[in-house]
Design a protein around this motif. Sequence first.
Motif, mmCIF file in Angstrom:
data_model
loop_
_atom_site.group_PDB
_atom_site.id
_atom_site.type_symbol
_atom_site.label_atom_id
_atom_site.label_comp_id
_atom_site.label_asym_id
_atom_site.label_seq_id
_atom_site.Cartn_x
_atom_site.Cartn_y
_atom_site.Cartn_z
ATOM 1 N N ILE A 105 -4.439 -4.002 -3.283
ATOM 2 C CA ILE A 105 -3.470 -2.986 -2.851
ATOM 3 C C ILE A 105 -4.144 -1.936 -1.973
ATOM 4 C CG2 ILE A 105 -1.986 -1.091 -3.645
ATOM 5 C CD1 ILE A 105 -1.355 -2.770 -6.131
ATOM 6 N N LEU A 106 -5.285 -1.432 -2.421
ATOM 7 C CA LEU A 106 -5.952 -0.343 -1.706
ATOM 8 C C LEU A 106 -6.585 -0.809 -0.402
ATOM 9 C CD1 LEU A 106 -7.617 1.547 -4.691
ATOM 10 C CD2 LEU A 106 -5.430 2.006 -3.578
ATOM 11 N N GLU A 107 -6.826 -2.113 -0.277
ATOM 12 C CA GLU A 107 -7.385 -2.642 0.971
ATOM 13 C C GLU A 107 -6.322 -2.939 2.012
ATOM 14 O OE1 GLU A 107 -9.664 -5.988 -0.280
ATOM 15 O OE2 GLU A 107 -11.235 -4.758 -1.226
ATOM 16 N N GLU A 108 -5.051 -2.838 1.622
ATOM 17 C CA GLU A 108 -3.977 -3.020 2.603
ATOM 18 C C GLU A 108 -4.100 -1.944 3.690
ATOM 19 O OE1 GLU A 108 -1.122 -5.006 3.167
ATOM 20 O OE2 GLU A 108 -2.185 -6.415 1.866
ATOM 21 N N PRO A 109 -4.089 -2.337 4.970
ATOM 22 C CA PRO A 109 -4.318 -1.363 6.051
ATOM 23 C C PRO A 109 -3.259 -0.263 6.135
ATOM 24 C CG PRO A 109 -3.602 -3.495 6.927
ATOM 25 C CD PRO A 109 -3.911 -3.703 5.480
ATOM 26 N N ASN A 110 -2.066 -0.522 5.626
ATOM 27 C CA ASN A 110 -0.994 0.482 5.719
ATOM 28 C C ASN A 110 -0.748 1.197 4.397
ATOM 29 O OD1 ASN A 110 0.018 -1.790 4.469
ATOM 30 N ND2 ASN A 110 2.031 -1.688 5.452
ATOM 31 N N PHE A 111 -1.727 1.175 3.468
ATOM 32 C CA PHE A 111 -1.501 1.791 2.166
ATOM 33 C C PHE A 111 -1.127 3.261 2.289
ATOM 34 C CE2 PHE A 111 -3.081 4.283 -1.448
ATOM 35 C CZ PHE A 111 -2.334 3.722 -2.461
ATOM 36 N N TRP A 112 -1.800 4.013 3.137
ATOM 37 C CA TRP A 112 -1.540 5.451 3.228
ATOM 38 C C TRP A 112 -0.318 5.767 4.080
ATOM 39 C CZ3 TRP A 112 -3.956 8.063 -0.304
ATOM 40 C CH2 TRP A 112 -5.170 7.579 -0.794
ATOM 41 N N ALA A 118 2.756 -1.819 1.421
ATOM 42 C CA ALA A 118 1.395 -2.232 1.070
ATOM 43 C C ALA A 118 1.356 -2.858 -0.322
ATOM 44 C CB ALA A 118 0.456 -1.031 1.138
ATOM 45 N N ILE A 119 2.052 -2.257 -1.262
ATOM 46 C CA ILE A 119 2.086 -2.800 -2.624
ATOM 47 C C ILE A 119 2.752 -4.172 -2.631
ATOM 48 C CG2 ILE A 119 3.084 -2.489 -4.929
ATOM 49 C CD1 ILE A 119 2.730 0.558 -4.512
ATOM 50 N N LYS A 120 3.884 -4.300 -1.937
ATOM 51 C CA LYS A 120 4.581 -5.584 -1.894
ATOM 52 C C LYS A 120 3.727 -6.659 -1.242
ATOM 53 C CE LYS A 120 9.337 -3.864 -2.004
ATOM 54 N NZ LYS A 120 10.638 -3.796 -1.303
ATOM 55 N N ASN A 121 3.060 -6.313 -0.132
ATOM 56 C CA ASN A 121 2.195 -7.281 0.544
ATOM 57 C C ASN A 121 1.055 -7.728 -0.364
ATOM 58 O OD1 ASN A 121 3.718 -7.149 2.862
ATOM 59 N ND2 ASN A 121 2.357 -5.735 3.928
ATOM 60 N N ALA A 122 0.472 -6.779 -1.097
ATOM 61 C CA ALA A 122 -0.655 -7.111 -1.978
ATOM 62 C C ALA A 122 -0.210 -7.988 -3.146
ATOM 63 C CB ALA A 122 -1.307 -5.827 -2.490
ATOM 64 N N TYR A 123 0.961 -7.717 -3.699
ATOM 65 C CA TYR A 123 1.485 -8.573 -4.769
ATOM 66 C C TYR A 123 1.645 -10.009 -4.256
ATOM 67 C CZ TYR A 123 2.737 -5.417 -8.676
ATOM 68 O OH TYR A 123 2.710 -4.575 -9.767
ATOM 69 N N ARG A 124 2.231 -10.152 -3.071
ATOM 70 C CA ARG A 124 2.467 -11.494 -2.528
ATOM 71 C C ARG A 124 1.165 -12.216 -2.212
ATOM 72 N NH1 ARG A 124 7.157 -9.032 0.058
ATOM 73 N NH2 ARG A 124 5.846 -8.429 1.819
#
Length: 298
Positions: A105-112, A118-124
């Motif tokens: 989740i935290l490595e997703e580029p759009n987290f901030w 970002a959370i949805k992308n990381a779950y998938r």
Amino acid sequence: MEKQSVSTASTNTRRRNEFLNMIKSATCLNSSSSDTGKGRSKSSSNRVSYGFHLVEGKSGHDMEDYHVAEYRNKKNHELGLFAIFDGHLGDRVPSYLKDNLFNNILEEPNFWGDTETAIKNAYRSTDKFILENSTRLGPGGSTAVTAIVIDGKDLWVANIGDSRAVLYERGCANQLTVDHEPHSERRRIEKQGGFVTILPGDVARVNGQLAVARAFGDQSLKAHLSSEPDVRHVPIDSTIEFVILASDGLWKVMTNQEAVDCVKSIKDPQAAAKRLAMDALARKSKDDISCIVIRFGS
């Protein structure tokens, strides 16, 4: 004679190990049967404390629940990371999630910039990795409820499955997550070629097997399951006192309001989490029971 001697030694060793395990269990030294702890934020302006308590259930299998409760500093922000992972068909998937989901989740580029996406992308992407590595992680799966507290000001909650997050504010319980039960997603499941069974005395199940419609892993059912999380953002203000994260071992025997009423007067979040678990046991819950209580302004 040699075979008999080896057998006797093996029997004695087994009996000794069983006896030692009984002692450990009786003295609460068996770490697999329960886990407990607490901590707090280091910020002086937005104080947040947390406590957790996990108890192995009596359903005949080893503990399959895992948790995360920790603080990290990232880009000059203090992040509280909390999660309950409730596994099924083994503990490899929830164990993997414990070590990796928040990193993803935290490595997703759009987290901030776009935390929800970002959370949805990381779950998938996490689910995709689990499925691609099923030979190592096994055929099982896991539900999840995750919470991220940013600087003690913003709460982001996400979930798949039936582990739940419940907020206490203004004397009332507010469920932040969605229980992903098969009967409520029957149309989607059937459209994807699956079916939902509801047998007398049992809960609804996907293809007669799994009692949730969304989960990580579960390769054999994945064509009919979703890993899309529901995500909620809650600005933290003075009306919000605490949040409970718990597996369904608690929610099967306790309503949301009963849970918050049970611990609203307990200021120590670890004692509160333990009280919830013990109350669930007293109500004859047989499943693994995992609780995290996060208190704000304490």
